[in-house]
Design a protein around this motif. Structure first.
Motif, PDB file in Angstrom:
ATOM      1  N   VAL A   1      56.330  42.341  89.899  1.00  0.00           N
ATOM      2  CA  VAL A   1      55.469  41.162  89.939  1.00  0.00           C
ATOM      3  C   VAL A   1      54.718  41.094  91.277  1.00  0.00           C
ATOM      4  CG1 VAL A   1      55.457  38.647  90.013  1.00  0.00           C
ATOM      5  CG2 VAL A   1      56.809  39.835  88.286  1.00  0.00           C
ATOM      6  N   SER A   2      55.448  41.342  92.369  1.00  0.00           N
ATOM      7  CA  SER A   2      54.817  41.322  93.690  1.00  0.00           C
ATOM      8  C   SER A   2      53.735  42.388  93.787  1.00  0.00           C
ATOM      9  CB  SER A   2      55.884  41.530  94.763  1.00  0.00           C
ATOM     10  OG  SER A   2      55.302  41.545  96.042  1.00  0.00           O
ATOM     11  N   LEU A   3      54.016  43.591  93.252  1.00  0.00           N
ATOM     12  CA  LEU A   3      53.030  44.662  93.282  1.00  0.00           C
ATOM     13  C   LEU A   3      51.821  44.313  92.419  1.00  0.00           C
ATOM     14  CD1 LEU A   3      52.211  47.512  94.131  1.00  0.00           C
ATOM     15  CD2 LEU A   3      53.527  48.396  92.190  1.00  0.00           C
ATOM     16  N   TRP A   4      52.056  43.694  91.265  1.00  0.00           N
ATOM     17  CA  TRP A   4      50.963  43.304  90.374  1.00  0.00           C
ATOM     18  C   TRP A   4      50.009  42.341  91.084  1.00  0.00           C
ATOM     19  CZ3 TRP A   4      51.463  39.547  85.638  1.00  0.00           C
ATOM     20  CH2 TRP A   4      50.258  39.552  84.923  1.00  0.00           C
ATOM     21  N   PHE A   5      50.555  41.325  91.718  1.00  0.00           N
ATOM     22  CA  PHE A   5      49.702  40.360  92.399  1.00  0.00           C
ATOM     23  C   PHE A   5      49.021  40.977  93.625  1.00  0.00           C
ATOM     24  CE2 PHE A   5      51.860  37.391  89.699  1.00  0.00           C
ATOM     25  CZ  PHE A   5      50.999  36.310  89.583  1.00  0.00           C
ATOM     26  N   SER A   6      49.711  41.880  94.309  1.00  0.00           N
ATOM     27  CA  SER A   6      49.100  42.542  95.468  1.00  0.00           C
ATOM     28  C   SER A   6      47.918  43.403  95.044  1.00  0.00           C
ATOM     29  CB  SER A   6      50.140  43.395  96.200  1.00  0.00           C
ATOM     30  OG  SER A   6      51.193  42.597  96.699  1.00  0.00           O
ATOM     31  N   LEU A   7      48.086  44.169  93.954  1.00  0.00           N
ATOM     32  CA  LEU A   7      46.977  44.966  93.441  1.00  0.00           C
ATOM     33  C   LEU A   7      45.853  44.077  92.925  1.00  0.00           C
ATOM     34  CD1 LEU A   7      48.761  47.880  91.533  1.00  0.00           C
ATOM     35  CD2 LEU A   7      47.464  48.017  93.664  1.00  0.00           C
ATOM     36  N   ALA A   8      46.212  42.947  92.324  1.00  0.00           N
ATOM     37  CA  ALA A   8      45.177  42.017  91.860  1.00  0.00           C
ATOM     38  C   ALA A   8      44.365  41.480  93.030  1.00  0.00           C
ATOM     39  CB  ALA A   8      45.821  40.870  91.082  1.00  0.00           C
ATOM     40  N   ALA A   9      45.026  41.234  94.167  1.00  0.00           N
ATOM     41  CA  ALA A   9      44.298  40.797  95.356  1.00  0.00           C
ATOM     42  C   ALA A   9      43.318  41.884  95.807  1.00  0.00           C
ATOM     43  CB  ALA A   9      45.282  40.463  96.478  1.00  0.00           C
ATOM     44  N   TYR A  10      43.755  43.147  95.749  1.00  0.00           N
ATOM     45  CA  TYR A  10      42.862  44.270  96.068  1.00  0.00           C
ATOM     46  C   TYR A  10      41.668  44.294  95.113  1.00  0.00           C
ATOM     47  CZ  TYR A  10      41.341  49.188  95.968  1.00  0.00           C
ATOM     48  OH  TYR A  10      40.598  50.337  95.957  1.00  0.00           O
ATOM     49  N   VAL A  11      41.934  44.120  93.828  1.00  0.00           N
ATOM     50  CA  VAL A  11      40.866  44.119  92.828  1.00  0.00           C
ATOM     51  C   VAL A  11      39.883  42.989  93.095  1.00  0.00           C
ATOM     52  CG1 VAL A  11      40.331  43.828  90.376  1.00  0.00           C
ATOM     53  CG2 VAL A  11      42.279  45.231  91.070  1.00  0.00           C
ATOM     54  N   SER A  12      40.398  41.819  93.461  1.00  0.00           N
ATOM     55  CA  SER A  12      39.517  40.667  93.707  1.00  0.00           C
ATOM     56  C   SER A  12      38.569  40.933  94.868  1.00  0.00           C
ATOM     57  CB  SER A  12      40.354  39.416  93.973  1.00  0.00           C
ATOM     58  OG  SER A  12      40.979  39.473  95.247  1.00  0.00           O
ATOM     59  N   VAL A  13      39.036  41.658  95.886  1.00  0.00           N
ATOM     60  CA  VAL A  13      38.169  41.974  97.025  1.00  0.00           C
ATOM     61  C   VAL A  13      37.072  42.936  96.591  1.00  0.00           C
ATOM     62  CG1 VAL A  13      38.070  43.006  99.323  1.00  0.00           C
ATOM     63  CG2 VAL A  13      39.991  41.558  98.697  1.00  0.00           C
ATOM     64  N   VAL A  14      37.441  43.977  95.823  1.00  0.00           N
ATOM     65  CA  VAL A  14      36.446  44.951  95.363  1.00  0.00           C
ATOM     66  C   VAL A  14      35.406  44.267  94.474  1.00  0.00           C
ATOM     67  CG1 VAL A  14      36.100  47.024  93.967  1.00  0.00           C
ATOM     68  CG2 VAL A  14      38.027  46.894  95.543  1.00  0.00           C
ATOM     69  N   ARG A  15      35.868  43.458  93.526  1.00  0.00           N
ATOM     70  CA  ARG A  15      34.929  42.769  92.637  1.00  0.00           C
ATOM     71  C   ARG A  15      34.071  41.769  93.408  1.00  0.00           C
ATOM     72  NH1 ARG A  15      36.885  43.277  87.268  1.00  0.00           N
ATOM     73  NH2 ARG A  15      36.993  45.526  86.942  1.00  0.00           N
ATOM     74  N   GLY A  16      34.673  41.070  94.349  1.00  0.00           N
ATOM     75  CA  GLY A  16      33.905  40.124  95.159  1.00  0.00           C
ATOM     76  C   GLY A  16      32.866  40.824  96.011  1.00  0.00           C
ATOM     77  N   ALA A  17      33.220  41.972  96.579  1.00  0.00           N
ATOM     78  CA  ALA A  17      32.263  42.721  97.392  1.00  0.00           C
ATOM     79  C   ALA A  17      31.118  43.255  96.532  1.00  0.00           C
ATOM     80  CB  ALA A  17      32.974  43.873  98.099  1.00  0.00           C
ATOM     81  N   GLU A  18      31.444  43.698  95.314  1.00  0.00           N
ATOM     82  CA  GLU A  18      30.386  44.183  94.420  1.00  0.00           C
ATOM     83  C   GLU A  18      29.388  43.080  94.108  1.00  0.00           C
ATOM     84  OE1 GLU A  18      32.604  45.566  91.092  1.00  0.00           O
ATOM     85  OE2 GLU A  18      32.605  47.648  91.775  1.00  0.00           O
TER      86      GLU A  18
END
Length: 347
Positions: free
Chosen positions: A104-121
């Motif tokens: 669960v912790s890894l899932w949310f951590s990767l989701a935070a990474y995804v949110s940064v990439v999508r936000g930057a795009e």
């Protein structure tokens, strides 16, 4: 190693860094708020799992264990401590819930990474940021495929490193000098392959290429090894230095407050923790934003100076003005998903 060919669009390291850092200054909400919310949201399932484990484990038998501890003066003392006697079922509950909590912790951590990439795009394309709930939902849904690809990548990397390490160990039996040369060659090979495959997460998240994202990254980075390596190293140095300096300043302020008064020092821990978390979010976004800019440049979405490849123009430090409702430009594919990439003379 690859060098830039005349027909390969340039990837100016300095301009790419400037454009990436500028995204954080212009659109902090898009890069920081979903990341913060996803990191905070991790607390809820972790607490629920802890409570569930406390209920399932129930009463735990204990026994007193006596150990002898040596001191720096050469003598020893007896220490008594209470040790839990978990049954087989209790151990199984703790292990299972621990694994679930880690996932669960890894899932949310990767989701935070995804949110940064999508936000930057969206920021570099001058598209409006998504509402917080939508950005979090989008990131959480995109995480399982990214996690699966990450597992494949990690397993393949572990096997490759293990085989290369075994080769170096065998050569060490023959000659120490030969083993040193082999180790240096292996290190250079790992850095080269790592840089060539570094864009696969962004390629997958942007284009949805799945397993083909590894080949997509290899094709995109052809002829751009040195510029990408310089970008990763310089961005890493800048982010690490700024983060370290600001952290040291915050710690000095907390220590100064504690020196004045213990109560003031304890109270200062609260703003210190808040600012430390904020610095971590900024450091993550500051490292990922230039990578997104680099991907868009070499994928043909933007020109090296930030100008769109559709013929429009805008200054390098300002986003292009476009209709937010218009469809996003699709990156130019260097090869088809249905067919393997042709041999590239630039490799």
């Amino acid at each position: 190693m690859s060098t830039a060919a005349p027909d390969v669009p340039a990837l100016p390291v300095g301009a790419t860094m400037d454009r990436g850092f500028a995204l954080l200054r212009r659109r902090p909400r898009a890069l920081l708020l979903p990341q913060l919310a996803l990191n905070l949201a991790t607390v809820v399932p972790i607490v629920l799992l802890f409570l569930l484990g406390w209920l399932l484990v129930g009463d735990v038998d204990t026994h007193v264990e006596v150990t002898r501890q040596s001191t720096i003066f050469g003598d020893s003392t007896l220490e008594r401590r209470e040790v839990a006697d978990l049954s087989g079922g209790q151990v199984a509950v703790v292990v299972v819930l621990g694994v679930v909590a880690a996932l669960v912790s890894l899932w949310f951590s990767l989701a935070a990474y995804v949110s940064v990439v999508r936000g930057a795009e969206r920021a570099v394309a001058d598209e409006p940021h998504l509402p917080l709930g939508q950005a979090m939902t989008q990131a959480l849904r995109a995480t399982p495929p990214l996690f699966g690809l990450g597992v494949v990548f990690a397993v393949a990397a572990a096997v490759a490193v293990g085989l290369l390490g075994l080769l170096v160990a065998l050569l060490a039996q023959a000659s120490a000098g030969l083993a040193v040369l082999a180790a240096l060659a292996v290190l250079c090979l790992l850095v080269y392959v790592g840089v060539r495959l570094s864009l696969w997460p962004v390629a997958h998240l942007t284009e949805g290429t799945g397993f083909a994202s590894f080949g997509r990254s290899w094709a995109l980075t052809a002829g751009r090894f040195w510029s990408l390596l310089a970008l990763f190293v310089l961005v890493g140095i800048v982010v690490a230095v700024v983060f370290s300096v600001l952290t040291i300043v915050l710690e000095a302020l907390v220590l100064g407050a504690a020196w004045i008064d213990d109560a003031v020092g304890v109270a200062a821990l609260i703003p210190f923790a808040v600012l430390y978390v904020l610095l971590g979010l900024i450091a993550t976004a500051a490292y990922l934003a230039p990578i997104v800019v680099a991907y868009r440049t070499i994928a043909g979405i933007d020109g090296p100076a930030g100008r769109p490849t559709d013929g429009g123009s805008h200054p390098a430090d300002t986003p292009p003005h476009r209709d937010p409702t218009a469809p996003r430009p699709a990156p130019e594919r260097l090869w088809s998903r249905d067919a393997p990439p042709a041999d590239d003379p630039r490799d």
